[in-house]
Structure formats: structure tokens, C-alpha cells
Design a protein around this motif. Structure first.
Motif, mmCIF file in Angstrom:
data_model
loop_
_atom_site.group_PDB
_atom_site.id
_atom_site.type_symbol
_atom_site.label_atom_id
_atom_site.label_comp_id
_atom_site.label_asym_id
_atom_site.label_seq_id
_atom_site.Cartn_x
_atom_site.Cartn_y
_atom_site.Cartn_z
ATOM 1 N N LEU A 14 0.807 -1.220 0.000
ATOM 2 C CA LEU A 14 0.000 0.000 0.000
ATOM 3 C C LEU A 14 0.843 1.275 0.000
ATOM 4 O O LEU A 14 0.404 2.318 -0.504
ATOM 5 C CB LEU A 14 -0.926 0.019 1.215
ATOM 6 C CG LEU A 14 -2.015 -1.041 1.288
ATOM 7 C CD1 LEU A 14 -2.801 -0.889 2.587
ATOM 8 C CD2 LEU A 14 -2.965 -0.943 0.086
ATOM 9 N N SER A 79 -8.929 -7.338 3.834
ATOM 10 C CA SER A 79 -7.879 -7.176 2.823
ATOM 11 C C SER A 79 -8.125 -5.877 2.075
ATOM 12 O O SER A 79 -9.219 -5.302 2.127
ATOM 13 C CB SER A 79 -7.854 -8.359 1.848
ATOM 14 O OG SER A 79 -9.072 -8.438 1.127
ATOM 15 N N PHE A 80 -7.096 -5.414 1.373
ATOM 16 C CA PHE A 80 -7.194 -4.201 0.564
ATOM 17 C C PHE A 80 -7.010 -4.539 -0.912
ATOM 18 O O PHE A 80 -6.238 -5.428 -1.257
ATOM 19 C CB PHE A 80 -6.125 -3.183 0.974
ATOM 20 C CG PHE A 80 -6.355 -2.558 2.323
ATOM 21 C CD1 PHE A 80 -7.173 -1.455 2.459
ATOM 22 C CD2 PHE A 80 -5.744 -3.084 3.455
ATOM 23 C CE1 PHE A 80 -7.381 -0.877 3.697
ATOM 24 C CE2 PHE A 80 -5.944 -2.522 4.691
ATOM 25 C CZ PHE A 80 -6.765 -1.408 4.825
ATOM 26 N N ASP A 105 -17.096 -5.134 -0.018
ATOM 27 C CA ASP A 105 -16.315 -3.894 -0.113
ATOM 28 C C ASP A 105 -16.974 -2.852 0.787
ATOM 29 O O ASP A 105 -18.086 -2.395 0.497
ATOM 30 C CB ASP A 105 -16.281 -3.384 -1.558
ATOM 31 C CG ASP A 105 -15.427 -4.249 -2.466
ATOM 32 O OD1 ASP A 105 -14.681 -5.100 -1.954
ATOM 33 O OD2 ASP A 105 -15.513 -4.054 -3.696
ATOM 34 N N ARG A 108 -13.943 2.739 0.628
ATOM 35 C CA ARG A 108 -13.156 3.044 -0.572
ATOM 36 C C ARG A 108 -12.492 4.399 -0.403
ATOM 37 O O ARG A 108 -13.152 5.401 -0.106
ATOM 38 C CB ARG A 108 -14.038 3.056 -1.822
ATOM 39 C CG ARG A 108 -13.265 3.335 -3.124
ATOM 40 C CD ARG A 108 -14.181 3.281 -4.332
ATOM 41 N NE ARG A 108 -13.452 3.492 -5.587
ATOM 42 C CZ ARG A 108 -13.202 4.684 -6.113
ATOM 43 N NH1 ARG A 108 -13.625 5.796 -5.493
ATOM 44 N NH2 ARG A 108 -12.531 4.788 -7.254
ATOM 45 N N ILE A 117 -8.156 2.728 -3.195
ATOM 46 C CA ILE A 117 -7.934 1.557 -2.349
ATOM 47 C C ILE A 117 -9.263 1.194 -1.709
ATOM 48 O O ILE A 117 -9.926 2.041 -1.106
ATOM 49 C CB ILE A 117 -6.877 1.841 -1.270
ATOM 50 C CG1 ILE A 117 -5.509 2.073 -1.910
ATOM 51 C CG2 ILE A 117 -6.800 0.692 -0.270
ATOM 52 C CD1 ILE A 117 -4.440 2.482 -0.919
ATOM 53 N N THR A 118 -9.646 -0.071 -1.838
ATOM 54 C CA THR A 118 -10.914 -0.547 -1.291
ATOM 55 C C THR A 118 -10.640 -1.586 -0.216
ATOM 56 O O THR A 118 -9.845 -2.513 -0.418
ATOM 57 C CB THR A 118 -11.794 -1.165 -2.384
ATOM 58 O OG1 THR A 118 -12.072 -0.175 -3.382
ATOM 59 C CG2 THR A 118 -13.109 -1.673 -1.803
ATOM 60 N N TYR A 119 -11.302 -1.434 0.933
ATOM 61 C CA TYR A 119 -11.178 -2.385 2.023
ATOM 62 C C TYR A 119 -12.328 -3.376 1.953
ATOM 63 O O TYR A 119 -13.492 -2.993 1.952
ATOM 64 C CB TYR A 119 -11.180 -1.675 3.379
ATOM 65 C CG TYR A 119 -11.104 -2.626 4.549
ATOM 66 C CD1 TYR A 119 -9.920 -3.296 4.838
ATOM 67 C CD2 TYR A 119 -12.216 -2.867 5.350
ATOM 68 C CE1 TYR A 119 -9.838 -4.181 5.904
ATOM 69 C CE2 TYR A 119 -12.149 -3.743 6.424
ATOM 70 C CZ TYR A 119 -10.958 -4.406 6.694
ATOM 71 O OH TYR A 119 -10.891 -5.289 7.741
#
Length: 287
Positions: A14, A79-80, A105, A108, A117-119
Motif C-alpha cells: 500500500l 484485505s485491501f 467492499d 473506498r 484503495i478498497t477495504y
């Protein structure tokens, strides 16, 4: 739960996308994860620049230009996913696959320059919060967190001090986050096998030479795992983050009934349960 090497691998994946970048907007698609998001979460992050991305134990720490820290924890299944203008990657190398279902998701982050980046977190045991940098170490999340196992402070002498007179099992002591931060079940099993120490022996019975061997084994195990997981990040176009490589090199973990990997040992890996967790070890060479 992702362990320290996986979290460090995620941090390294990241960092090139987050560090030095301005957060244009944040979309929180639900009011909470394990805990509710802090008040005005998205609003407080919008327009802020990430000055650095660090790690403390299993927490990711994104320092912001207003002296606050975005604290992120992956929980059991978090996760990302990074989306660049010309590619999508999922930093991290995990022993168990991460979810890719868009229904999970939850957050974001959109950055200046077009990256996002989406968690993703099916179980929602992860969490995010915002804390002042000046008070971070005194916060309940970090107040009692132990020494970093990859830091210079961890050596045989410190282990002897931490474990002195402890009658609890060596494995339980190593998993105690108040003593050593970030060690989890997988890599404790691996480090104990490398150092030829039984997970069931009392922590307070270590001799100086054994403590030094254990400290070295902890560091080597974590560094090998980080290097293996990190290798998935060398080519973003092909990194899907589903599985890492270190699991193929486990010496003990998840290898019940298989031959011990220690040179010269004819033992067989055994599985027992300690405090509700599987322990894999060789009763022949781990004493």
C-alpha cells in the motif's frame, strides 16, 4: 487472522500508493465494521495527505498531515484492493485466501492521481479509527502492546527477562501480545521448530543459549515470511494476493504426520491443541 508478516506485506504494497498522496474522498458503505467508524470519518479524511504508512504489531498506521493517524486492523478476513488507472492489485500474501466479492467492499479511498484503495472484509472483524499522533502510544489499543519482534530490542536477554519465572507454556508466552507484539499461531509454531524448543515447556525454564536461539529463530522466520509474501509485489500486473509463497516452505505448521524438516531428525510432526489453537511441533527434536 493475518499475522505480522502478512500485515507488513500489505503495508509495503500500500505504501507506494498512499504515501505522499492526497485523499480526495472516502466512501464508507456502512456505519461500522467491528466498531462504529469515528464521527465524521469520511469528512475528516477528505483532503488530507498521507505522510507515511507504518505498522505497530498487527495495526497499519497511516500518518496524516493534520497530526492524526488512521489506524487500520484487518481482523480475521480483511484485505485491501488497489485500483490503478491501468491495473488492479491486492497487496498481501495470506495462508488462507482473501475475499474478492464486491458485496464485502466496505470502505473506498480515492486518491489524487486516479488510484483508489478498497477495504474488503466478509466477517467485518477489522476496524478503522482516527487517533491523535501525540497520544497514540497511550491509547488503550497500544498502551499494553509488547516489543516489536523485528526491532533491535528483541534478543535472548530480553526473552529471559520477559519469561522469568513464568510457568505458562512457551507457546502461550510467545502469543501474549503484552510481551511480544504481532506474533501469531503460525509463526510461533515455525520459530519454535527452528529453535528446537517444545511449545509445551514452561516459558521460565529457558536457558540463555536457548533464549538467544529462539530470538534469532523468531526474527529469521518473520523475515523469511515477509520476503516470500513481498515477492508477490514485484510485478503488480500479476499479483492477485490470494496466496503467498511462504506457506509452501512451512517446517511445522499444518504438516501433521509429515517428516520433521530439521536436518538429521527422524521425527514426525505432531498436532496438539493449546488454549484452543492447533500447535504443530516435532516431539523428537523440540525439547
Amino acid at each position: 487472522m493475518p499475522e505480522l508478516p502478512e500485515v507488513e506485506t500489505v503495508r509495503r504494497g500500500l505504501a507506494p500508493v498512499m504515501e505522499g498522496r492526497r485523499i480526495e474522498s472516502v466512501e464508507a458503505r456502512r456505519p461500522d465494521l467491528r466498531f462504529p467508524f469515528p464521527e465524521r470519518f469520511a469528512e475528516r479524511l477528505a483532503g488530507r495527505t498521507v505522510t507515511s504508512l507504518g505498522r505497530r504489531a498487527k495495526y497499519l498506521l497511516a500518518d496524516l498531515d493534520d497530526d492524526e493517524v488512521l489506524v487500520m486492523h484487518l481482523g480475521m478476513s480483511g484485505s485491501f484492493r488497489v485500483e490503478l488507472p491501468d491495473a488492479a492489485i491486492a497487496p498481501g500474501a495470506f495462508h488462507h485466501p482473501r475475499s474478492k466479492a464486491a458485496t464485502h467492499d466496505h470502505v473506498r479511498f480515492a486518491f489524487a492521481g486516479g488510484a483508489s484503495i478498497t477495504y474488503n472484509d466478509p466477517r467485518r472483524f477489522g476496524f478503522m479509527t482516527l487517533l491523535p499522533r501525540a497520544n497514540l502510544e497511550a491509547h488503550p489499543l497500544f498502551r499494553h502492546v509488547g516489543v516489536e519482534p523485528l526491532g533491535n530490542a528483541l534478543d535472548g536477554a530480553l526473552l529471559l527477562k520477559l519469561f522469568a519465572d513464568r510457568k505458562t507454556s512457551l507457546k502461550a508466552a510467545l502469543l501474549d501480545q503484552r510481551l511480544i507484539a504481532g506474533l501469531g499461531n503460525i509463526y510461533v509454531c515455525e520459530a519454535l521448530n527452528r529453535s528446537r524448543l517444545s511449545p509445551t515447556r514452561a516459558a521460565g525454564t529457558l536457558k540463555p543459549s536457548q533464549a538467544e536461539a529462539l530470538a534469532g529463530a523468531i526474527r529469521a522466520t518473520l523475515e523469511d515470511a515477509i520476503a516470500a509474501g513481498g515477492s508477490t509485489l514485484r510485478d503488480f500486473a500479476h499479483a492477485d494476493g490470494a496466496l503467498g509463497y511462504f506457506q509452501h516452505a512451512f517446517r511445522a505448521y499444518d504438516r501433521e504426520h509429515e517428516p520433521c524438516a530439521t536436518p538429521g531428525c527422524r521425527g514426525v510432526i505432531r498436532r496438539i491443541v493449546q488454549t484452543g489453537r492447533s500447535t504443530f511441533f516435532c516431539p523428537e527434536c523440540q525439547k
